[in-house]
Every structure is written in C-alpha cells, then in structure tokens.
Design a protein around this motif. Sequence first.
Motif, PDB file in Angstrom:
ATOM      1  N   UNK A 597      23.064  55.631   5.883  1.00 30.33           N
ATOM      2  CA  UNK A 597      22.088  55.138   6.856  1.00 30.33           C
ATOM      3  C   UNK A 597      22.778  54.329   7.953  1.00 30.33           C
ATOM      4  N   UNK A 598      23.838  53.601   7.598  1.00 29.85           N
ATOM      5  CA  UNK A 598      24.527  52.724   8.553  1.00 29.85           C
ATOM      6  C   UNK A 598      25.554  53.489   9.409  1.00 29.85           C
ATOM      7  N   UNK A 599      26.327  54.355   8.759  1.00 33.76           N
ATOM      8  CA  UNK A 599      27.415  55.025   9.471  1.00 33.76           C
ATOM      9  C   UNK A 599      27.177  56.517   9.704  1.00 33.76           C
ATOM     10  N   UNK A 600      26.286  57.122   8.941  1.00 37.09           N
ATOM     11  CA  UNK A 600      26.181  58.584   8.955  1.00 37.09           C
ATOM     12  C   UNK A 600      25.757  59.174  10.275  1.00 37.09           C
ATOM     13  N   UNK A 601      24.987  58.464  11.079  1.00 36.55           N
ATOM     14  CA  UNK A 601      24.481  59.025  12.337  1.00 36.55           C
ATOM     15  C   UNK A 601      25.439  58.791  13.521  1.00 36.55           C
ATOM     16  N   UNK A 602      26.535  58.089  13.267  1.00 41.88           N
ATOM     17  CA  UNK A 602      27.509  57.862  14.342  1.00 41.88           C
ATOM     18  C   UNK A 602      28.506  59.037  14.380  1.00 41.88           C
ATOM     19  N   UNK A 603      28.349  59.910  15.362  1.00 40.75           N
ATOM     20  CA  UNK A 603      29.174  61.122  15.436  1.00 40.75           C
ATOM     21  C   UNK A 603      30.637  60.792  15.723  1.00 40.75           C
ATOM     22  N   UNK A 604      30.899  59.834  16.593  1.00 38.94           N
ATOM     23  CA  UNK A 604      32.270  59.474  16.946  1.00 38.94           C
ATOM     24  C   UNK A 604      32.598  58.105  16.350  1.00 38.94           C
ATOM     25  N   UNK A 605      32.615  58.059  15.037  1.00 37.80           N
ATOM     26  CA  UNK A 605      32.908  56.809  14.326  1.00 37.80           C
ATOM     27  C   UNK A 605      34.407  56.536  14.379  1.00 37.80           C
ATOM     28  N   UNK A 606      34.784  55.389  14.936  1.00 34.61           N
ATOM     29  CA  UNK A 606      36.195  55.068  15.090  1.00 34.61           C
ATOM     30  C   UNK A 606      36.712  54.170  13.968  1.00 34.61           C
ATOM     31  N   UNK A 607      35.846  53.355  13.381  1.00 34.98           N
ATOM     32  CA  UNK A 607      36.304  52.439  12.335  1.00 34.98           C
ATOM     33  C   UNK A 607      35.153  52.087  11.407  1.00 34.98           C
ATOM     34  N   UNK A 608      35.481  51.621  10.219  1.00 40.48           N
ATOM     35  CA  UNK A 608      34.493  51.151   9.242  1.00 40.48           C
ATOM     36  C   UNK A 608      34.888  49.752   8.792  1.00 40.48           C
ATOM     37  N   UNK A 621      45.881  50.067   8.972  1.00 42.04           N
ATOM     38  CA  UNK A 621      45.202  51.317   9.302  1.00 42.04           C
ATOM     39  C   UNK A 621      44.408  51.112  10.575  1.00 42.04           C
ATOM     40  N   UNK A 622      44.552  52.009  11.481  1.00 41.69           N
ATOM     41  CA  UNK A 622      43.916  51.816  12.785  1.00 41.69           C
ATOM     42  C   UNK A 622      42.418  52.024  12.729  1.00 41.69           C
ATOM     43  N   UNK A 623      41.940  52.711  11.700  1.00 40.89           N
ATOM     44  CA  UNK A 623      40.530  53.082  11.689  1.00 40.89           C
ATOM     45  C   UNK A 623      39.717  52.241  10.726  1.00 40.89           C
ATOM     46  N   UNK A 624      40.238  51.077  10.350  1.00 43.03           N
ATOM     47  CA  UNK A 624      39.476  50.173   9.494  1.00 43.03           C
ATOM     48  C   UNK A 624      39.423  48.816  10.155  1.00 43.03           C
ATOM     49  N   UNK A 625      38.308  48.141  10.027  1.00 42.21           N
ATOM     50  CA  UNK A 625      38.141  46.824  10.595  1.00 42.21           C
ATOM     51  C   UNK A 625      38.606  45.787   9.596  1.00 42.21           C
TER      52      UNK A 625
END
Length: 626
Positions: A597-608, A621-625
């Motif tokens: 629900x939080x991340x699934x609808x973001x098509x161009x997700x750059x980080x979590x 890792x560049x793609x993690x906050x």
Amino acid sequence: MNRYPWWKYAIMLIALVVGVLYTLPNFFGEAPAVQVSSGKATVRVDASVVARVEQLLQQASIQADFVQLDGNSVRARFADTDTQIRARDVLERGLNPDRNDPGYIVALNLLSRSPQWLASINALPMYLGLDLRGGVHFLMQVDMQAVLTKRAEGLTNDVRSLLRERDLRHAGVNRVGDDVEVRFRDPAVAARALDLLANQQPDFQWTQVADGDAVKLVASLRPEAARRVQEQALKQNITTLHNRVNELGTSEPVIQQQGLDRVVVQLPGVQDTARAKDIIGRTATLEVRLVDDSAEALAAAAGTGPVPFGTERYVERGGGPLIVKRQVILTGENLTDAQAGFDEQQQPAVHLTLDAKGARIFRDVTRENVGKRMAILLFEKGKGEVVTAPVIRTEIGGGRVQISGRMTTQEANDVALLLRAGSLAAPMEIIEERTIGPTLGADNIAKGFDSVMWGFVAIVVFMIAYYLMFGVFSAIALSVNLLLLVAVLSMLQATLTLPGIAAIALTLGMAIDANVLINERVREELRNGAAPQTAIHLGFERAWATILDSNVTTLVAGVALLAFGAGPVRGFAVVHCLGILTSMFSAVFFARGLVNLWYGRQKKLKSVSIGQVWRPDGGNAAKAEG
C-alpha cells in the motif's frame, strides 16, 4: 509486482474489524450482578424464571442493565454495588418465601460491562482463571477400586438371580477380590450355567476350573469392560460435581479430568473453602415408592384433610402436591443406568436399567399395582422431591424400565440426568487444596499486563529505530497480531491464566522474528544491487520458506504440549499455538499489504526506508534510506 488485489485488502479490513470487535469486551471491566440458579435438583431455570426476576425487580423499582437466561442460570447486571445488594435481597425474598426450603440460589456475581450490542454478536470477554481472579482449587482422587468392587458385587446378585430363574443348582456364589466364583457339584449343570452366564454377562471372562470333586466358574471383568466402567464412573462424577457447584454462584467453574482417576475442580471467585467442600462432597439418594390414590390422600393433597397414616406429602416437579407411601420399594443402589430415548409411539421417554435384585422387586410390584402411580423421589440435604410419577401400565420385568408420558425431550434428558447423576458413582477424596485471594489475583493481572506492555514497547522501539519505515510496518503488524490473538481467545471463550499471559509475551517476541527475517532479506537484495521494488518482492518471497519452517517446527512443539500437558502447561500451549497462527498471518500477509500500500503504487521507486544498508565493499547502498 508489489500490488495486492482489492479482495486481499478486504480480507485485511475484515480481520481488523473482527479483531477490534471481539477484543473490545476485555476493556470494559466487570459490573456487579446477581445470579439466580437452581437450588434443588428438581427445579429448572428457564424463561419463566427470567420473567419472575424482571417482575420482582420492577415491583421494587430496581433498574437492571439487563436480565437474561445464560445456560442454567438467570443473570441480572446493575450499575453499582448498592443496587446489587438490594436486588439480591428482593430476589431472595420473592423467589424463596420459605427460607428453610429454598428452591433457588441467589448469589452475587460479576459480569462484563460490555454493551449489549457486543453481546448480541457473541463478543464476550475472556474468562479469568483461578490465579488471576482468586478462588478455590481442589484436586480429587477417584477410588477406581471401589468402582470395580461395586461392579463385582452387582454381578454376584445377578448370577444368583439368573441361576435361580433357570433352576440351576449351585454350591455357592462368592466375590473374591474383583472376581466372582460360582461352585457346582454337577459338571453337567456347570456346563449349562457357563453357556447361560457367558451369554447374559458378556462383560466378564468366564473360566471353568476344577475344584476337588466340584467344578468352579470364575468370572473376571474384561480389560475393555473395566476401562469402560471406570470411564463412565469418572464422567458421572464430573457431571454430578457440575450440578453441585451451581449452588456456589460461581462464574465458569473448571471441572475437568486429569489423568485416569483424578478430577480438578477450580472455582474462581469462591473464598469460602468450607462451604465449597460441603457442597462438593454432598450425597444424594434415590427412592421409588407408590403413590397413595385413596380418597383420604386426594383430600390431603387438596389441603382439605390430614395426611393419611403411613404416607408423606411431597411436591412434584410441576409444583403440585403428591401423597406418597412411606414404604421404599427400590433405592438408587438398584439403578445401574438411566438414558433418555423414545417409546413405541416415538414420544420422549426415560429408559432405566436395574440390577437383578431391583428387577425382581420391580416385576412383583408392577404386577400387583397395574393402573396405579409410582413416584421416583430424589433426596438432597435431608429433603425429598418427586422427580416423576408415572402410571404403571403393565407388569415390567427383565430389569428394563421405561418412564414416558407428558414430557418433552428436554424433560426426558433432565430426568435421566437426575436419576443417573444424583450421587457420585465412586468415592472421591480431596488430595490437594489451594485458596488464592482476590488481591493476589489482581497483582498477577497487573504484573502480567505490565510484562506484555513493556515487552511490546521495547520491541516496537527497537524495530522502528533499526528499520525505520519498515520497522513501523513491523510494529503495526505486531499490534494486529496481538489484537487477533486476544480476539480469537475471546471468541473461543478461553480462560486466561498466568501461563497464558506468559505465552502472549513469548508470542510477541517470536512473532517479530518473521518481520526481522523479511526486513533482512530485503536488505540483502538491496546489497546485491536489486531495484527497490524487486528487492521488496524477493525479500518477502524468499523469506517465506524460512518463516514457514520455523513456525511449523515451533507449532509441533506447541501441539505436543497441548496433547500431553495438563493444567497450566495446557493453558500455555493453547495460547502459544494460536499465537503462532496469528503471527504468520500478520507478519507475512498483513505486513506485506502495508508495504504494498505504501510503496507498491510508486512506479519509479528510487529508495525504501529500511535503515542503513551496507555494501560488501563497505559503501552504502544507493537505493536505501539511512
């Protein structure tokens, strides 16, 4: 990739709503109440008693939150203790005009304050066990040897009657321990007797042995029959104890078998040990007498004449008077079984089985009194009441008696229960006794609640600090797990004990393990250079096998505790097993739903937001906050 279809979110929402609804009743606390239960074996508590209670309270201008029939008792809830005491006094005077012969037990009790609309959907709080509420605990030993001895004595009388009826002469019938020996001087007569007895008494193993110049038949109870007799005696004792503890006004007493020959009796809220022991050890006797239907007796029953000499006045179940002769025809000692069933016209009936002596007496009495009434009386505390008084239609032989006419199926079951369980089937001895005060119970509740709460807070703080947003998802899933576990226990009307609280605390620690596995798996995928959406998908998918394996093995241990444990161990195992099942749902299904629900609808997700993810080379890792 990381999207749930709408029906999965619907399942999550339904689970959340059901969890909230069935957990809510546990937070309302308890309100003072009055419980009205039967004070005599022949007095039934039904809807008519509810109407009488409501009428008495209305006449006394006492307002009750509700009055309802709950099982075999009527319960009325009130706003405060003063109103509860007033209601108890009013109901005691109204329902028991004769204080020396009370028909109902009016006892103080506690009921949940939860609204009626929750109770209407069967949303009820968990019951509190003895260690949380206080009360009395008894461990009782059943004398199984006495059961086998009684069975052998019954066989002795039956053998004498059978041989006398078939004109088979014997040289003596004696009980030797749990065996029965029958001596014959004539081998031919012994052979005929062996065929007869083996056919008529299949529960016994018959052996023919030489005894000097004579022949001896030895009967020993078959192992499967002995086990069945002991199990029936234990069940009858438990049923009888259930009937007796109703007088104490106890909410949810625990009366259960422990091992092969012991019974545990736990009475939450009861502090008077002496009264509890007196009621549990009470005896009841059964008598069969003839009804006096003479003109003088009818006048005495109507209240227009004295009771004739040699008779006594009793009350039937319907409340009408009955004049019964003093002479006792049979007692409960002659009754071996009573079962509800149907007669030839498919009307409800009670089928009785008598021993040989009782069958002979009953055959003679019924032959001489066709058309007359026969009363079956139950005596408790020195007072007797008529359970039923059927008309003798014909001579009844063979030891099988049928009582029918003007009774419902429920009444037939009630009469059979009274006749079968009026007294204990085997002697019982209290071998362990404990009394737990309400103050200690309240202290246990406070400490148990604190342990669960602080354990939960510590886990939530660590997960959020270490995994950031994914830690929030884990904390919410853990909250849902706790919510669902309490809801399931409430729906099952489980009794919460101190070991149960310990199991809840342990479940929280074990439940978060699945979220740790998922979060670390997502981190590992990010370290390997996977895109955030791919890392989330692979993290949940690849962690599932490990989660399933660890939970199944833990569940096997819990089932073993449930199968072989007893008492507190069994209570711990129930909560433990349910907690494993709810944790698998919340940690995997519910937690992934939140992530999707939080991340699934973001098509161009750059980080979590999953905390610091370190690469094997020492970089971030560049793609993690972080």
